[in-house]
Design an enzyme around this catalytic site. Structure first.
Site, short mmCIF file in Angstrom:
data_model
loop_
_atom_site.label_atom_id
_atom_site.label_comp_id
_atom_site.label_asym_id
_atom_site.label_seq_id
_atom_site.Cartn_x
_atom_site.Cartn_y
_atom_site.Cartn_z
N PRO A 296 98.26 -43.54 -19.04
CG PRO A 296 99.69 -43.61 -17.21
CD PRO A 296 98.30 -43.93 -17.63
CE LYS A 300 99.50 -39.93 -28.62
NZ LYS A 300 100.81 -39.28 -28.68
CE1 TYR A 388 105.30 -42.54 -26.88
CE2 TYR A 388 106.78 -40.97 -27.92
CZ TYR A 388 106.35 -41.65 -26.79
OH TYR A 388 106.97 -41.43 -25.59
P1 FAD Z 1 94.25 -30.83 -14.85
O1 FAD Z 1 95.71 -30.75 -15.03
O2 FAD Z 1 93.71 -31.92 -13.99
O3 FAD Z 1 93.76 -29.43 -14.29
C1 FAD Z 1 92.48 -29.24 -13.76
C2 FAD Z 1 92.50 -28.09 -12.79
O4 FAD Z 1 91.16 -27.87 -12.35
C3 FAD Z 1 93.34 -28.36 -11.56
O5 FAD Z 1 94.27 -27.33 -11.35
C4 FAD Z 1 92.31 -28.47 -10.45
O6 FAD Z 1 92.81 -27.97 -9.21
C5 FAD Z 1 91.18 -27.60 -10.99
N1 FAD Z 1 89.91 -27.90 -10.35
C6 FAD Z 1 89.41 -29.10 -9.99
N2 FAD Z 1 88.26 -28.94 -9.33
C7 FAD Z 1 88.01 -27.61 -9.29
C8 FAD Z 1 86.97 -26.84 -8.73
N3 FAD Z 1 85.98 -27.39 -8.03
N4 FAD Z 1 87.02 -25.51 -8.88
C9 FAD Z 1 88.04 -24.92 -9.56
N5 FAD Z 1 89.06 -25.62 -10.08
C10 FAD Z 1 89.05 -26.95 -9.95
N6 FAD Z 1 99.60 -37.65 -18.76
C11 FAD Z 1 100.64 -38.05 -19.47
O7 FAD Z 1 100.64 -37.81 -20.68
N7 FAD Z 1 101.69 -38.68 -18.85
C12 FAD Z 1 101.72 -38.92 -17.49
O8 FAD Z 1 102.67 -39.45 -16.96
C13 FAD Z 1 100.62 -38.54 -16.72
N8 FAD Z 1 100.58 -38.76 -15.37
C14 FAD Z 1 99.46 -38.38 -14.67
C15 FAD Z 1 99.38 -38.64 -13.30
C16 FAD Z 1 98.23 -38.27 -12.56
C17 FAD Z 1 98.16 -38.57 -11.07
C18 FAD Z 1 97.15 -37.63 -13.23
C19 FAD Z 1 95.91 -37.23 -12.45
C20 FAD Z 1 97.27 -37.37 -14.60
C21 FAD Z 1 98.40 -37.74 -15.33
N9 FAD Z 1 98.51 -37.50 -16.70
C22 FAD Z 1 99.58 -37.88 -17.41
C23 FAD Z 1 97.50 -36.83 -17.44
C24 FAD Z 1 97.81 -35.34 -17.60
O9 FAD Z 1 98.50 -34.86 -16.50
C25 FAD Z 1 96.47 -34.68 -17.78
O10 FAD Z 1 95.88 -35.19 -18.96
C26 FAD Z 1 96.55 -33.15 -17.84
O11 FAD Z 1 96.89 -32.65 -16.57
C27 FAD Z 1 95.20 -32.58 -18.27
O12 FAD Z 1 95.20 -31.20 -18.09
P2 FAD Z 1 93.90 -30.43 -17.69
O13 FAD Z 1 94.29 -29.00 -17.66
O14 FAD Z 1 92.79 -30.87 -18.57
O15 FAD Z 1 93.49 -30.96 -16.24
C1 DHB Z 2 106.17 -40.07 -19.03
C2 DHB Z 2 104.90 -40.47 -18.80
C3 DHB Z 2 104.28 -41.27 -19.71
O1 DHB Z 2 103.02 -41.65 -19.51
C4 DHB Z 2 104.90 -41.66 -20.87
O2 DHB Z 2 104.26 -42.47 -21.74
C5 DHB Z 2 106.17 -41.26 -21.11
C6 DHB Z 2 106.81 -40.44 -20.18
C7 DHB Z 2 106.85 -39.21 -18.03
O3 DHB Z 2 106.24 -38.89 -17.00
O4 DHB Z 2 108.01 -38.87 -18.24
#
Ligand code: FAD
Ligand code: DHB
Length: 393
Positions: A296, A300, A388
């Site tokens: 994180p 990105k 960034y």
């Molecule tokens: P997701 O948001 O993971 O969505 C995937 C969806 O698919 C979910 O709703 C899930 O329930 C569903 N799914 C899973 N399995 C199944 C199944 N079998 N059947 C049907 N549906 C299913 N990024 C940042 O930039 N900054 C951060 O601070 C940050 N913190 C994070 C903290 C955590 C714990 C995690 C896991 C990720 C974090 N990220 C962060 C990354 C960011 O949140 C993700 O890159 C973003 O959520 C990606 O979106 P997505 O829609 O691809 O996947």
């Molecule tokens: C936050 C998360 C990040 O990974 C980051 O680089 C900046 C902000 C946030 O959760 O606010």
């Protein structure tokens, strides 16, 4: 078994699945979204907070940007602290006018869910065992169970927006995939607290005790992180321990200005870099975390999910509206080219900002020298700022 048909089945109702669903609906292309969990569960997950300008524009294009512009906080810079010093990276100046938007992933997801309800488009929550089938042929379909009944949805395309643990990537034969992975030897412990942020912009801190990040969700709600050990447990950290630790990792003037209070969310996230190639297998396309994970540090993850949506939507619009598959056929290559640049940037920020036990005091001095160079060289600051705020699509 019930059997229905749509044009596009999206597995996963996170930000990527919902945004793609909205753009398809807006273009008149039928789609169904399936998720394993409930909408409330999805909205309970605290994740990203920083939106690139490209992400803001995509949300505008989707017609879901009104609340973001009202409640989000545009930021034109952030601070780096190291060796007891504090330096501002002026994003707006270094990128000829670009900014980022502070608006939580939870809010983006809520806005997209509300829009989907207004659109009257179909989302099936608590769909068990969703599985893509026959995507190497011309008649793909997805099966799932709901309330004990098995359903089959026939479609033209399956889009795997189901995150790192979802079934889409796992349905691809292993021999067809190349994976690239790096696991970092630490995690981030994050809290949310109803206290005003210590600064009006974000602070990324390098400190011999470990990385810290001061972020926010609103002017009265702070999001703070500290680097922690992988075998730590969130419940081992009292609020007082957290506040003491984050203040130790910040310059005195920042530590003294920090307002503390009870946290209402506390969790640990491991850090990894992961990419799968290619991102398309016949009629199955992988989008967002289903295809790649970044640590994180560079903020990105969510932004990359949105740029993938942009590329796959160009492909689907080409197919349905212009009867051309050129963009669809180019999806994997175009998306991966941008993905790898963000993977590199996130790896670099992570390496520069965190404590690596194996690197010792030599490693700490090298990081401080790199940071000192970074904040005093216009060329290096520009490169940081350009990445960034987000590379162009
Ligand atoms: P997701 O948001 O993971 O969505 C995937 C969806 O698919 C979910 O709703 C899930 O329930 C569903 N799914 C899973 N399995 C199944 C199944 N079998 N059947 C049907 N549906 C299913 N990024 C940042 O930039 N900054 C951060 O601070 C940050 N913190 C994070 C903290 C955590 C714990 C995690 C896991 C990720 C974090 N990220 C962060 C990354 C960011 O949140 C993700 O890159 C973003 O959520 C990606 O979106 P997505 O829609 O691809 O996947
Ligand atoms: C936050 C998360 C990040 O990974 C980051 O680089 C900046 C902000 C946030 O959760 O606010």
């Amino acid at each position: 078994m019930s059997r229905t048909r749509t044009q596009v089945v999206i597995i996963g109702s996170g930000p990527s699945g919902l945004l793609l669903g909205r753009l398809l609906t807006k273009a008149g292309i039928d789609n169904v979204i399936l998720d394993r969990v409930s909408a409330a569960y999805i909205l309970g997950r605290v994740r990203a907070g920083v939106l690139e300008e490209g992400t803001v524009h995509k949300l505008e294009e989707a017609g879901v940007a009104e609340r973001m512009h009202r409640e989000g906080l545009p930021h034109s810079g952030f601070d780096l602290t190291f060796d007891g010093r504090r330096h501002r990276i002026d994003l707006e100046h270094l990128t000829a006018g670009k900014k980022v938007m502070i608006y939580g992933q939870t809010e983006v997801t809520q806005d997209l869910m509300d829009q989907r309800t207004r659109d009257g488009a179909s989302t099936i929550y608590e769909a068990e065992d969703a599985q893509p089938h026959a995507f190497d042929g011309s008649q793909p379909y997805v099966t799932y169970r709901k309330d004990g009944v098995t359903h089959r949805v026939d479609c033209d395309f399956i889009i795997g927006c189901d995150g790192y643990h979802g079934p889409s990537r796992k349905a691809v034969p292993e021999a067809a995939l190349k994976t690239f992975e790096k696991v970092y030897p630490f995690g981030w412990l994050g809290i949310l607290a109803e206290v005003p942020p210590v600064s009006h912009e974000l602070i990324y801190a390098n400190h011999p005790r470990g990385f810290a990040l001061c972020s926010m969700r609103t002017e009265t709600r702070s999001r703070y992180y500290v680097q922690c050990s992988l075998d730590d447990k969130a419940e081992n950290w009292t609020d007082d321990m957290f506040w003491d630790e984050i203040r130790r990792r910040l310059p005195d003037e920042v530590a003294q200005a920090m307002t503390t209070g009870p946290s209402f969310e506390k969790s640990i996230a491991p850090l990894r870099s992961f990419v799968v190639e290619p991102m398309r297998f016949g009629k199955l396309f992988l989008v967002g975390d289903a295809a790649h994970i970044v640590p994180p540090t560079g903020a990105k993850g969510l932004n990359l999910a949105v740029s993938d949506v942009h590329y796959v939507m160009e492909g689907l619009a080409g197919h349905y509206l212009d009867k051309s598959d050129v963009a669809l056929n180019g999806y994997s290559e175009r998306a991966l080219s941008r993905v790898w640049k963000a993977v590199r940037f996130s790896w670099w920020m992570t390496t520069m900002m965190h404590r690596f036990d194996d690197n010792g005091t030599f490693g700490q001095r090298i990081q401080e020298a790199e940071l000192d160079y970074l904040v005093h060289s216009e060329a290096a600051s520009k490169s940081l700022a350009e990445n960034y705020v987000g590379l162009p699509y």
